[in-house]
Design a protein around this motif. Structure first.
Motif, PDB file in Angstrom:
ATOM      1  N   ALA A 117       0.824  -1.213   0.000  1.00  0.00           N
ATOM      2  CA  ALA A 117       0.000   0.000   0.000  1.00  0.00           C
ATOM      3  C   ALA A 117       0.854   1.258   0.000  1.00  0.00           C
ATOM      4  N   LEU A 118       2.120   1.134   0.425  1.00  0.00           N
ATOM      5  CA  LEU A 118       3.015   2.295   0.429  1.00  0.00           C
ATOM      6  C   LEU A 118       3.293   2.798  -0.991  1.00  0.00           C
ATOM      7  N   ALA A 119       3.012   1.943  -1.986  1.00  0.00           N
ATOM      8  CA  ALA A 119       3.261   2.330  -3.376  1.00  0.00           C
ATOM      9  C   ALA A 119       2.102   3.128  -3.973  1.00  0.00           C
ATOM     10  N   ILE A 120       1.005   3.259  -3.249  1.00  0.00           N
ATOM     11  CA  ILE A 120      -0.163   3.966  -3.787  1.00  0.00           C
ATOM     12  C   ILE A 120       0.177   5.377  -4.267  1.00  0.00           C
ATOM     13  N   PRO A 121       0.959   6.177  -3.495  1.00  0.00           N
ATOM     14  CA  PRO A 121       1.305   7.523  -4.001  1.00  0.00           C
ATOM     15  C   PRO A 121       2.046   7.487  -5.331  1.00  0.00           C
ATOM     16  N   ILE A 122       2.858   6.449  -5.541  1.00  0.00           N
ATOM     17  CA  ILE A 122       3.601   6.337  -6.800  1.00  0.00           C
ATOM     18  C   ILE A 122       2.631   6.185  -7.971  1.00  0.00           C
ATOM     19  N   PHE A 123       1.631   5.324  -7.786  1.00  0.00           N
ATOM     20  CA  PHE A 123       0.672   5.108  -8.870  1.00  0.00           C
ATOM     21  C   PHE A 123      -0.180   6.345  -9.119  1.00  0.00           C
ATOM     22  N   TRP A 124      -0.455   7.107  -8.062  1.00  0.00           N
ATOM     23  CA  TRP A 124      -1.195   8.347  -8.256  1.00  0.00           C
ATOM     24  C   TRP A 124      -0.364   9.354  -9.055  1.00  0.00           C
ATOM     25  N   VAL A 179      -2.932   1.349 -14.573  1.00  0.00           N
ATOM     26  CA  VAL A 179      -2.235   2.638 -14.533  1.00  0.00           C
ATOM     27  C   VAL A 179      -0.796   2.478 -15.017  1.00  0.00           C
ATOM     28  N   TRP A 180      -0.128   1.451 -14.508  1.00  0.00           N
ATOM     29  CA  TRP A 180       1.284   1.236 -14.857  1.00  0.00           C
ATOM     30  C   TRP A 180       1.444   0.864 -16.331  1.00  0.00           C
ATOM     31  N   SER A 181       0.549   0.033 -16.850  1.00  0.00           N
ATOM     32  CA  SER A 181       0.639  -0.398 -18.246  1.00  0.00           C
ATOM     33  C   SER A 181       0.421   0.766 -19.202  1.00  0.00           C
ATOM     34  N   LEU A 182      -0.536   1.634 -18.877  1.00  0.00           N
ATOM     35  CA  LEU A 182      -0.761   2.799 -19.727  1.00  0.00           C
ATOM     36  C   LEU A 182       0.449   3.724 -19.677  1.00  0.00           C
ATOM     37  N   GLY A 183       1.013   3.913 -18.492  1.00  0.00           N
ATOM     38  CA  GLY A 183       2.208   4.738 -18.377  1.00  0.00           C
ATOM     39  C   GLY A 183       3.371   4.175 -19.163  1.00  0.00           C
ATOM     40  N   SER A 184       3.526   2.848 -19.129  1.00  0.00           N
ATOM     41  CA  SER A 184       4.609   2.199 -19.883  1.00  0.00           C
ATOM     42  C   SER A 184       4.419   2.384 -21.381  1.00  0.00           C
ATOM     43  N   GLU A 185       3.184   2.271 -21.843  1.00  0.00           N
ATOM     44  CA  GLU A 185       2.900   2.465 -23.267  1.00  0.00           C
ATOM     45  C   GLU A 185       3.234   3.882 -23.694  1.00  0.00           C
ATOM     46  N   MET A 186       2.878   4.837 -22.882  1.00  0.00           N
ATOM     47  CA  MET A 186       3.197   6.228 -23.200  1.00  0.00           C
ATOM     48  C   MET A 186       4.708   6.456 -23.216  1.00  0.00           C
ATOM     49  N   LEU A 187       5.402   5.838 -22.258  1.00  0.00           N
ATOM     50  CA  LEU A 187       6.844   6.011 -22.168  1.00  0.00           C
ATOM     51  C   LEU A 187       7.561   5.374 -23.354  1.00  0.00           C
ATOM     52  N   ARG A 188       7.002   4.301 -23.907  1.00  0.00           N
ATOM     53  CA  ARG A 188       7.586   3.699 -25.115  1.00  0.00           C
ATOM     54  C   ARG A 188       7.619   4.720 -26.248  1.00  0.00           C
TER      55      ARG A 188
END
Length: 255
Positions: A117-124, A179-188
Motif C-alpha cells: 500500500a506504500l506504493a499507492i502515491p507512486i501510482f497516483w 495505470v502502470w501499463s498505460l504509463g509504460s505504453e506512453m513512455l515507449r
C-alpha cells in the motif's frame, strides 16, 4: 477536534462505500452510473474521493496531524468494510490470503500485503502524469492518443468468490496494473521519439527490452553515430503521419 475530524472522515468514507453498493440496486440508471465509476475518468474521481480527498480535508483542518488522522480514518473504514463484507457473504472454502498465509506464514503475508500500500502515491503520480503531462505531447508532436478507460479500470469485483480482504486487494492490483501499463505504453512513445539509442550496457538492454521492444528492433547501436540517429528518425517519423507511435507498434503496418 482531531477526534471529531476522524469521526467525520470515517462516516463520510462509509457513506461513500454505501453509495457504491447502492447504485446497482437503483435500476438501469444506477447500474450505468456504477459502471462508469469502474473505468476512467469515473474511477479517478471515485478513488480520489476515498484516497485523496480525506488527506486534503485533514491537512486543511489540522495540517500534518490531520493527514495522519485522515490515513487512520481510511484504514479504519477499509477494515469496517472488510469485516462487514465478509460477514454478509458466505466465505468460500478456498481464498487467496488463506492459501498464501499457509505458504509463507500469516503475519508475513499480511504485513507484505500492507507494505504494498506504500506504493499507492507512486501510482497516483503516474496517473497524474498520464492526465497532465502526456496529452500535450499528442498535440505538439503527434504521439498517439489513448482511451484511458481501456487501461485504467477495475472488473475483478465480478469474479466469483472474491470476498472482503481478497476483493479489496485484487481491486488495488486491478487498478495499479492498468495505470502502470498505460504509463509504460506512453513512455515507449517518448523514448523512441526522443532517444532511440541503445544503452551501452547489454545487460540493461536485455532487462528493458520487454517493456521497450524497440531496443532490439529499431534503436541505433551505442557504437553508431548521430547521423545514424537522425536518419532513423527521418525514416520513422514524417509529416504525413497522423500519429507517431513507437517503432514496432502494431499500427505501423509498413514496418
Amino acid at each position: 477536534m482531531l477526534i471529531r475530524l476522524y469521526l467525520y472522515l470515517v462516516v463520510s468514507l462509509l457513506l461513500g462505500i454505501g453509495v457504491l453498493h447502492l447504485l446497482p440496486r437503483l435500476g438501469e440508471a444506477g447500474k450505468k452510473m456504477g459502471d462508469r465509476l469502474c473505468y476512467a475518468p469515473g474511477i479517478d474521481l471515485a478513488l480520489a474521493y476515498f484516497m485523496l480527498l480525506p488527506l486534503i480535508v485533514g491537512s486543511v483542518f489540522a495540517q500534518w496531524q490531520g493527514v495522519s488522522i485522515a490515513l487512520l480514518a481510511e484504514i479504519s473504514s477499509l477494515w469496517v468494510w472488510i469485516i462487514a463484507h465478509e460477514s454478509l457473504h458466505k466465505k468460500p472454502p478456498a481464498n487467496i490470503h488463506g492459501t498464501l498465509s499457509g505458504m509463507v506464514g500469516k503475519w508475513r503475508n499480511h504485513l507484505a500485503v500492507w507494505i504494498t500500500a506504500l506504493a499507492i502515491p507512486i501510482f497516483w503520480f503516474v496517473r497524474l502524469g498520464e492526465i497532465i503531462v502526456y496529452p500535450p505531447l499528442t498535440w505538439l508532436i503527434k504521439l498517439p492518443k489513448y482511451e484511458a478507460k481501456e487501461w485504467v479500470n477495475v472488473s475483478r469485483q465480478k469474479f466469483e468468490g472474491l470476498i472482503g480482504y481478497d476483493l479489496i486487494w485484487c481491486l488495488y492490483c486491478d487498478w495499479m496494473t492498468g495505470v502502470w501499463s498505460l504509463g509504460s505504453e506512453m513512455l515507449r512513445n517518448v523514448e523512441s521519439f526522443w532517444c532511440p539509442i541503445r544503452f551501452y550496457s547489454d545487460k540493461k538492454c536485455e532487462n528493458c527490452q520487454l517493456d521497450f521492444p524497440d531496443i532490439e528492433h529499431g534503436w541505433v547501436s551505442h557504437q553508431g553515430t548521430m547521423e545514424d540517429v537522425t536518419k532513423l528518425l527521418g525514416e520513422k517519423y514524417n509529416d504525413s503521419q497522423e500519429q507517431r507511435p513507437w517503432f514496432n507498434h502494431p499500427s505501423r503496418k509498413q514496418d
